[in-house]
Design an enzyme around this catalytic site. Structure first.
Site, PDB file in Angstrom:
ATOM      1  N   LYS A  68      57.134 -24.738  26.184  1.00  0.00           N
ATOM      2  CA  LYS A  68      57.414 -25.226  27.548  1.00  0.00           C
ATOM      3  C   LYS A  68      56.163 -25.417  28.407  1.00  0.00           C
ATOM      4  O   LYS A  68      55.473 -26.419  28.247  1.00  0.00           O
ATOM      5  CB  LYS A  68      58.458 -24.318  28.206  1.00  0.00           C
TER       6      LYS A  68
ATOM      7  N   ASP B 269      58.931 -13.346  22.176  1.00  0.00           N
ATOM      8  CA  ASP B 269      59.166 -14.774  22.382  1.00  0.00           C
ATOM      9  C   ASP B 269      59.003 -15.100  23.866  1.00  0.00           C
ATOM     10  O   ASP B 269      59.856 -14.770  24.687  1.00  0.00           O
ATOM     11  CB  ASP B 269      60.562 -15.148  21.873  1.00  0.00           C
TER      12      ASP B 269
ATOM     13  N   TYR C 292      68.037 -16.492  22.542  1.00  0.00           N
ATOM     14  CA  TYR C 292      67.900 -17.772  21.848  1.00  0.00           C
ATOM     15  C   TYR C 292      66.450 -17.972  21.461  1.00  0.00           C
ATOM     16  O   TYR C 292      65.562 -17.802  22.290  1.00  0.00           O
ATOM     17  CB  TYR C 292      68.360 -18.913  22.762  1.00  0.00           C
TER      18      TYR C 292
HETATM   19  N1  PLP Z   1      62.614 -19.519  22.430  1.00  0.00           N
HETATM   20  C1  PLP Z   1      63.088 -19.459  23.688  1.00  0.00           C
HETATM   21  C2  PLP Z   1      63.028 -18.158  24.428  1.00  0.00           C
HETATM   22  C3  PLP Z   1      63.622 -20.591  24.312  1.00  0.00           C
HETATM   23  O1  PLP Z   1      64.083 -20.512  25.564  1.00  0.00           O
HETATM   24  C4  PLP Z   1      63.671 -21.803  23.583  1.00  0.00           C
HETATM   25  C5  PLP Z   1      64.242 -23.011  24.187  1.00  0.00           C
HETATM   26  O2  PLP Z   1      64.839 -23.004  25.232  1.00  0.00           O
HETATM   27  C6  PLP Z   1      63.171 -21.818  22.279  1.00  0.00           C
HETATM   28  C7  PLP Z   1      62.646 -20.672  21.737  1.00  0.00           C
HETATM   29  C8  PLP Z   1      63.198 -23.084  21.481  1.00  0.00           C
HETATM   30  O3  PLP Z   1      62.297 -24.004  22.017  1.00  0.00           O
HETATM   31  P1  PLP Z   1      62.468 -25.566  21.752  1.00  0.00           P
HETATM   32  O4  PLP Z   1      63.675 -26.007  22.529  1.00  0.00           O
HETATM   33  O5  PLP Z   1      61.187 -26.168  22.248  1.00  0.00           O
HETATM   34  O6  PLP Z   1      62.641 -25.743  20.288  1.00  0.00           O
END
Ligand code: PLP
Length: 427
Positions: free
Chosen positions: A265, A236, A141
């Protein structure tokens, strides 16, 4: 007048009653808990019930909730003004703090959410390479931008949706989805269309289909293949960054050099903040220096950047050692309780992050993750909640600890486990 149920009131005015789908308890059933406050390892609901929190705001609360020094820094910053829409010293300091931990992030650009960070990283990769195709992995994700909402994990894994309505086929036409941990499959994709691939994006260690650790050579292979074919490698670290160690998963695993990182985060300490970092030469393609456009009214917000800066300042080796130790303790206790109740399970880890799959075989990819007993997790979840422990409300999520999880909090979790394991065993 009869008192209206809070969830009913919320559902009347907010779709599903929540601002983000997983909060609605859809995959575990029942009504969500409405949180009024949080402190240290605890969240407190609107009726005053206190729960040991294993969600930690889905990652940011590495130091526990409402750490006094972070709160004081934010309060002082708030008194100076909530948002300027202008350059600030704090954002420079935070970018420097990020680079001190992850030297490959030679330059850093701040945004407000992880979604924006990965969306921008993709645009940047396309702009820098002049190519269109992006490769992602099933179950990873990367937020909810159109191009990356194909076979994503997190809320989508929970709901079992293949993608999302409202995303035109054209938006994902240049997104290629490959099975995670499948080196042969990714080699095939590069052999077939290597000269059209702008980037491979991967979760540093996937956590949104539950924790699926990369095979030993996986990230290194992605680095080699992308370099060979002139594509960029985007790691990521929105979830793992600054949480599983001072320099995230990359810092723990090592041995390869991504072109771009995305952070979120922990970097915002609980405030809306995320970032893209990477090689100067690539980052220089971003506006106003380069031709790849990116902007944000609240980007680099002074409250968010001070919360992040203070959190990173406090997140020293001792903090990571504490979270690692608590994680190991909890994994052991959960494993013992589930084994004693004869509940099939597998615990997988990425540093101090772990997740419990309700199946007894290893989980290497999204298909494996989906083959678990989610109903057993639902029973386990509700028994824990009843006993005052808030787990992530989905079988496809990591469990998060903090350095504030002390003996008292840990004992409350451990005491709740045997009955919850027995509930999971019941059909
Ligand atoms: N990338 C990863 C690995 C994530 O776990 C998340 C959210 O959980 C995101 C991107 C997206 O972040 P946001 O919820 O701050 O848009």
């Amino acid at each position: 007048m009869a008192e209206v149920n809070l969830f009913d009131r919320a559902k009347d005015i907010i779709p599903g009653g929540v601002s983000s789908p997983v909060r609605a308890f859809g995959s575990v059933g029942g009504d969500p808990v409405f949180i009024a406050s949080a402190h240290g390892p605890y969240v407190v609901d609107v009726d005053g019930n206190e729960y040991v929190d294993l969600v930690c705001s889905w990652g940011p609360a590495l130091l526990g909730h409402a750490h006094p020094e972070v709160v004081a820094a934010v309060q002082q910053a708030a008194a100076r003004g909530l948002s300027f829409g202008a350059a600030t010293v704090t954002e420079v300091e935070l970018a420097e703090a990020v680079r001190a931990r992850v030297p490959l992030a030679e330059q850093v650009r701040f945004v407000s959410t992880g979604t924006e960070a990965t969306m921008t990283a993709i645009r940047l990769a396309r702009g820098a390479t002049g190519r269109d195709v992006v490769v992602k992995f099933a179950g990873c994700y990367h937020g909810h931008s159109d191009a990356l909402l194909a076979a994503a994990g997190s809320g989508l894994a929970t709901q079992g949706l293949p993608g999302s309505a409202g995303v035109p086929a054209s938006a994902t036409a240049d997104t290629v989805v490959v099975e995670y941990n499948n080196v042969a499959a990714i080699r095939e994709v590069f052999a077939e269309m290597g000269d059209r691939i702008a980037a491979v994006i991967t979760e540093a260690s996937p956590a949104n289909m539950g924790i699926v650790t990369p095979a030993a050579d996986f990230n290194t292979t992605l680095r080699e293949l992308t370099r060979e074919h002139g594509a960029l490698f985007i790691l990521d670290e929105v979830l793992t960054g600054f949480r599983v160690g001072p320099a995230g998963w990359w810092g723990l695993e090592g041995g390869y050099e991504p072109d771009l990182f995305t952070f979120g985060k922990v970097i915002g300490g609980g405030m809306p903040l995320a970032a893209i970092g990477g090689r100067r030469e690539i980052m220089q393609h971003l506006a106003p220096v380069g031709a790849v456009y990116q902007a944000g009214t609240l980007s680099g917000n002074p409250l968010a950047t001070i919360a992040g800066l203070e959190t990173l300042r406090l997140a020293d080796n001792e903090v990571y050692a504490t979270v690692d130790r608590r994680s190991a303790e909890l994994q052991r206790a959960v494993g013992e309780a589930l084994t004693a109740a004869s509940v099939p399970h597998t615990i997988q880890t990425a540093g101090n992050l772990f997740s419990v799959f309700f199946r007894d075989e290893p989980v290497r990819n999204y298909e494996d993750a989906k083959a678990q007993d989610t109903a057993a997790f639902g029973r386990f979840f509700h028994a824990m909640l009843e006993a005052g422990v808030a787990l992530p409300p989905s079988a496809f999520e990591a469990w998060f600890l903090s350095s504030a999880h002390d003996d008292a909090a840990m004992n409350r979790i451990v005491d709740a486990l045997p009955a919850a394991a027995r509930a999971a065993a019941q059909r």
